[in-house]
Design a protein around this motif. Structure first.
Motif, PDB file in Angstrom:
ATOM      1  N   TYR A 157       0.832  -1.198   0.000  1.00  0.00           N
ATOM      2  CA  TYR A 157       0.000   0.000   0.000  1.00  0.00           C
ATOM      3  C   TYR A 157       0.875   1.259   0.000  1.00  0.00           C
ATOM      4  O   TYR A 157       0.680   2.180  -0.802  1.00  0.00           O
ATOM      5  N   GLY A 158       1.885   1.259   0.866  1.00  0.00           N
ATOM      6  CA  GLY A 158       2.796   2.408   0.945  1.00  0.00           C
ATOM      7  C   GLY A 158       3.522   2.633  -0.363  1.00  0.00           C
ATOM      8  O   GLY A 158       3.607   3.760  -0.861  1.00  0.00           O
ATOM      9  N   PHE A 159       4.031   1.552  -0.938  1.00  0.00           N
ATOM     10  CA  PHE A 159       4.749   1.679  -2.216  1.00  0.00           C
ATOM     11  C   PHE A 159       3.805   2.170  -3.310  1.00  0.00           C
ATOM     12  O   PHE A 159       4.182   3.005  -4.133  1.00  0.00           O
ATOM     13  N   ILE A 215       1.166   4.077  -2.983  1.00  0.00           N
ATOM     14  CA  ILE A 215       0.951   5.522  -2.796  1.00  0.00           C
ATOM     15  C   ILE A 215       2.177   6.305  -3.268  1.00  0.00           C
ATOM     16  O   ILE A 215       2.067   7.308  -3.979  1.00  0.00           O
ATOM     17  N   TRP A 216       3.339   5.805  -2.890  1.00  0.00           N
ATOM     18  CA  TRP A 216       4.573   6.503  -3.255  1.00  0.00           C
ATOM     19  C   TRP A 216       4.721   6.574  -4.776  1.00  0.00           C
ATOM     20  O   TRP A 216       4.999   7.632  -5.339  1.00  0.00           O
ATOM     21  N   THR A 247      -1.753   7.265   5.900  1.00  0.00           N
ATOM     22  CA  THR A 247      -1.397   6.963   4.508  1.00  0.00           C
ATOM     23  C   THR A 247      -0.083   7.620   4.103  1.00  0.00           C
ATOM     24  O   THR A 247       0.823   6.967   3.578  1.00  0.00           O
ATOM     25  N   ASP A 248       0.028   8.919   4.352  1.00  0.00           N
ATOM     26  CA  ASP A 248       1.247   9.628   3.979  1.00  0.00           C
ATOM     27  C   ASP A 248       2.448   9.089   4.741  1.00  0.00           C
ATOM     28  O   ASP A 248       3.561   9.032   4.223  1.00  0.00           O
ATOM     29  N   ILE A 299       2.846   5.978   5.900  1.00  0.00           N
ATOM     30  CA  ILE A 299       3.256   4.689   5.338  1.00  0.00           C
ATOM     31  C   ILE A 299       4.017   4.919   4.031  1.00  0.00           C
ATOM     32  O   ILE A 299       5.068   4.322   3.788  1.00  0.00           O
ATOM     33  N   ALA A 300       3.498   5.820   3.190  1.00  0.00           N
ATOM     34  CA  ALA A 300       4.185   6.093   1.928  1.00  0.00           C
ATOM     35  C   ALA A 300       5.589   6.618   2.196  1.00  0.00           C
ATOM     36  O   ALA A 300       6.550   6.229   1.536  1.00  0.00           O
ATOM     37  N   MET A 323       7.900   3.872   3.215  1.00  0.00           N
ATOM     38  CA  MET A 323       8.349   3.063   2.082  1.00  0.00           C
ATOM     39  C   MET A 323       9.380   3.827   1.260  1.00  0.00           C
ATOM     40  O   MET A 323      10.319   3.239   0.746  1.00  0.00           O
ATOM     41  N   GLN A 324       9.202   5.138   1.176  1.00  0.00           N
ATOM     42  CA  GLN A 324      10.219   5.948   0.498  1.00  0.00           C
ATOM     43  C   GLN A 324      11.575   5.762   1.148  1.00  0.00           C
ATOM     44  O   GLN A 324      12.603   5.902   0.498  1.00  0.00           O
TER      45      GLN A 324
END
Lengths: 62, 409
Positions: free
Chosen positions: A46-48, A50-51, B93-94, B96-97, B100-101
């Motif tokens: 999910y995170g990837f 969104i990124w 959400t931000d 988690i994104a 992952m970054q």
């Protein structure tokens, strides 16, 4: 499923203790390893997602 | 093998347990779920701590000592900003994104992209731009978790800050627009690269030059005395106008038709009589060399009493460095000017000052912006070329226009 039920270990006499251990093993495998890994993987995915969307279309979050 | 795994997975999920009661299974699953979720949250918390950030030597060696010198580290009220307060979004959400970054950062740590102080300094501009873009997009939300325009007593600020902050509060300006470099050093902008130049460079490479045509340098370029481009004799500034003489595969011969002050070596050449708009700088060995430089005209500037010479020279420069209209350059410069200067104040109209007053005006302010060297030069040139000396406006319609300069720096 019908094919598997006929040769299910539980249908054979004397195999009961082995089945218990098998069930416990499956339960522990699912509860302690597979599902936590799947949960972590899903959140990471999910995170990837969104990124990547941010890189490609959305831009940084507003 | 794959089929076997598939079947095992299917059995694992679909085959009912024959020996463990449903209640026990559900209870066990419930507990395991609770424990996993708690574990996940703990992991999120652990990776959201300053100690975690500082466990990488790049953070400990570069970011920490810089932060320690700022008010965000120590101040009289004892409230401190830690890494995650500014750099990790707070919504799920931000967040988690962003986590992952961080895989990119982990990768950087492994291969050592910014493994040394030098590499880090070199890379800082990239990292800073990324973070600035993020904060600009979310309107400096992380700053606003603690700071709020509504709660500021602007009267307690220094008088100079009051002016800027009142205006900013009125517009609800994003904090990062002005306060770049507040917690870490600013990137060394010298030699950094404005991405807008790429479009200019590609425009230049697709420009077909023709003999006798007028062209403009897209970037500062070195100029040479020979077609082999070995004897360097100076440099051409961005947007300097040249006339094409001939061009081959790697080099082109161009004519410079400029002005200089007949004083000293006369190395600096300007685009117009009496106006300090630098177009080229020659090395002192050749600037008085009559085989290269011919003087066409000599005039005295009545405002300064200095003698100006109209000079001409034929020089060589690399190909793919010219475009046929300066408008594209001005467009980029205009965008930079509007964007960078308007964040703190209303920028003056281009024609508010004369070409000779702009350098001092601009030089005093450019330090507050994040323009790199080349961009700053380009913007200054844009301002000079669109100053009251060239453009008819409410400011510029004065009778001295084009004759002498009313204001000198």
């Amino acid at each position: 499923m019908s094919a598997t039920t006929t040769d299910h270990p539980a249908s054979r006499a004397g195999a009961r203790p082995r089945t218990v251990w098998r069930d416990i093993g499956s339960f522990l495998l699912l509860a302690c390893v597979i599902l936590p890994v799947v949960m972590f993987g899903a959140i990471a995915a999910y995170g990837f997602f969104i990124w990547f969307m941010q890189i490609l279309f959305w831009g940084p979050p507003t | 093998m794959i089929r076997k795994t598939l079947r095992a997975t299917r059995d694992l999920f679909l085959k009912p347990s024959v020996s463990i009661g449903l209640g026990i299974l559900v209870t066990g699953g419930f507990i395991a779920g609770a424990v996993s979720w708690q574990g996940f949250n703990t992991a999120m918390e652990q990776t959201n701590k300053e100690e975690f950030c500082l466990s990488c030597h790049t953070m400990r060696d570069n970011m920490l000592p810089e932060l320690q010198k700022t008010v965000h580290w120590s101040n009289r009220s004892g409230v401190r900003a830690e890494c995650q307060d500014c750099h990790v979004p707070h919504e799920f959400t931000d967040k988690i994104a962003r986590k992952m970054q961080a895989s990119r950062e982990v990768w950087g740590q492994i291969v050592g992209t910014i493994g040394t102080r030098e590499k880090f300094e070199e890379h800082r501009i990239v990292l800073a731009r990324r973070e600035w873009a993020r904060m600009e997009a979310n309107d400096s939300r992380e700053c606003r978790n603690c700071h709020d325009y509504g709660d500021m007593d602007i009267n307690l600020m220094r008088p100079t800050s009051q002016v800027a902050m009142r205006a900013a509060a009125e517009r609800d300006e994003s904090c990062i627009s002005c306060h770049k470099g507040i917690a870490h050093h600013l990137p060394d902008l010298k030699g950094s690269h404005n991405p807008a130049f790429d479009t200019l460079v590609s425009a230049a490479s697709s420009t077909r030059v023709q003999a006798d045509g007028a062209y403009y340098a897209v970037l500062p370029h070195k100029i040479y005395a020979d077609p082999g481009l070995t004897q360097e004799i100076g440099s051409l500034e961005v947007a300097a106008k040249v006339r094409m003489l001939e061009s081959n595969a790697d080099a082109q011969r161009v004519e410079l038709d400029l002005w200089r002050k007949n004083k000293g070596f006369g190395r600096v050449w300007y685009s117009n009589f009496g106006l300090n708009i630098t177009s080229a700088i020659l090395s002192k060995e050749v600037s008085r060399d009559e085989t290269l430089v011919s003087v066409l005209d000599t005039r005295e500037d009545p405002a300064t009493g200095l003698e100006w010479q109209n000079v001409k020279a034929e020089v060589w420069m690399p190909t793919d460095s010219l475009i046929d209209s300066p408008e594209e350059i001005w467009e980029i410069a205009r965008a930079s000017y509007n964007q960078q200067c308007s964040t703190c104040h209303r920028q003056p109209e281009e024609a508010h000052f004369g070409a000779n007053s702009w350098p001092a005006q601009f030089g005093g302010m450019v330090g507050f912006t994040s323009m790199d060297d080349d961009t700053a030069k380009m913007v200054l040139k844009y301002l000079q070329k669109h100053s009251s000396d060239f453009i008819e406006t409410a400011h510029g319609g004065d009778p001295t226009k084009g004759v002498i300069q009313s204001a000198r720096p």
